[in-house]
Design an enzyme around this catalytic site. Structure first.
Site, PDB file in Angstrom:
ATOM      1  N   SER A 172       0.839  -1.198   0.000  1.00 41.88           N
ATOM      2  CA  SER A 172       0.000   0.000   0.000  1.00 41.88           C
ATOM      3  C   SER A 172       0.868   1.240   0.000  1.00 41.88           C
ATOM      4  O   SER A 172       1.997   1.227   0.503  1.00 41.88           O
ATOM      5  CB  SER A 172      -0.896   0.016   1.242  1.00 41.88           C
ATOM      6  OG  SER A 172      -1.558   1.256   1.403  1.00 41.88           O
ATOM      7  N   TYR A 185      -2.639  -1.541  10.216  1.00 43.71           N
ATOM      8  CA  TYR A 185      -2.642  -1.798   8.775  1.00 43.71           C
ATOM      9  C   TYR A 185      -1.363  -1.274   8.135  1.00 43.71           C
ATOM     10  O   TYR A 185      -0.707  -1.952   7.334  1.00 43.71           O
ATOM     11  CB  TYR A 185      -3.869  -1.130   8.163  1.00 43.71           C
ATOM     12  CG  TYR A 185      -3.987  -1.236   6.662  1.00 43.71           C
ATOM     13  CD1 TYR A 185      -4.539  -2.375   6.069  1.00 43.71           C
ATOM     14  CD2 TYR A 185      -3.597  -0.187   5.832  1.00 43.71           C
ATOM     15  CE1 TYR A 185      -4.680  -2.462   4.689  1.00 43.71           C
ATOM     16  CE2 TYR A 185      -3.734  -0.263   4.458  1.00 43.71           C
ATOM     17  CZ  TYR A 185      -4.273  -1.406   3.891  1.00 43.71           C
ATOM     18  OH  TYR A 185      -4.405  -1.480   2.518  1.00 43.71           O
TER      19      TYR A 185
END
Length: 279
Positions: A172, A185
């Protein structure tokens, strides 16, 4: 234009999203770049995973799709794969369990005898405004699903992969630019990028390529299922292109990394971020 405010319970499902994401159902055209390959895709029921599954099938690959319990979404993905004339094996279960990670690989080997491509894509996140708001069990589960599952899947798959096989992990933009509300995350996505870099060197002598893809804000069920409604409404507006990406807009990158055309591409991290640079 902004998305309407909306909220789902995790992990979220596609039919409840407004607008519906584009997974390339009507747009992706294959040309045989993955003919004869066998691919395992985790989180393949919806979002990026579904877009990758549709593209892989139309490029000629047979698939094993791992998902948690979103059976309606998984069956829809399966229909698109089968409509492309390819085999699709659906395997529900929780990747937080290392034994289930191994069982996904075992199922692929039982069905096809080998694995040519592993796409470790399944992910979990929750938005929290303070460190104290993060439950211990949520921290553990986020690491287990996002990061540890990648390790267990790769470890189980490599003995069944041949020269020229590929491992692709979804990291990400948050690995470089971590928003504070997604702390667990972010940590996992940085770890995935690091693990892919390590594996590319460890597995290079076996002829197995390892790369990662770093998406920016992509419109998937994870967003309305894990973010406050006001953040959903403005989701994606912060990037230079001014909008969230569609899952279909990542598919070609995953196809390239799985294909023989990328035979000298290993250890790379490809950004698909709407203009937010990763340097």
């Amino acid at each position: 234009m902004p998305q309407p405010r909306q909220r789902q319970s995790p992990p979220g499902v596609t039919p409840k999203m407004t607008p519906r994401p584009d997974h390339g159902e009507e747009s992706y055209r294959g040309c045989g770049r993955l003919t004869g390959k066998v691919a395992v895709i985790t989180g393949g029921d919806s979002g990026i995973g579904r877009a990758v599954a549709i593209a892989y099938a139309r490029e000629g690959a047979d698939l094993v799709i791992s998902y948690l319990d979103e059976h309606e979404d998984a069956e829809e993905t399966g229909r698109w794969v089968r409509d492309a004339g390819r085999v699709c094996v659906l395997v529900p279960g929780d990747l937080a369990d290392p034994a289930h990670c191994r069982s996904v690989v075992e199922r692929a080997v039982t069905e096809f005898g080998r694995i040519d491509v592993l796409v470790s894509n399944a992910a979990f996140q929750m938005t929290r405004d303070s460190l104290q708001d993060i439950p211990d069990e949520e921290w553990d589960r986020t690491l287990a699903i996002n990061l540890s599952a990648f390790f267990h899947l790769a470890k189980a798959a490599v003995p069944h992969m041949r020269l020229g096989s590929a491992i692709i992990a979804s990291t990400s933009v948050n690995s470089d630019m971590p928003p504070p509300q997604l702390l667990p995350y972010n940590v996992t996505k940085a770890g995935i990028a690091n693990m892919a870099g390590s594996l590319s060197q460890l597995l290079g002598p076996k002829g197995i390529r390892v790369n990662s893809v770093a998406p920016g804000p992509i419109w998937t069920p994870l967003i309305p299922a894990t973010m406050p409604e006001e953040q959903v409404e403005s989701f994606g507006s912060q990037v230079p292109l001014g909008r969230p990406g569609q899952p279909a807009e990542l598919a070609a990158v995953y196809v390239l990394l799985a294909s023989d055309e990328a035979g000298y591409v290993s250890g790379a991290r490809i950004a698909v971020t709407g203009g937010q640079p990763i340097l």
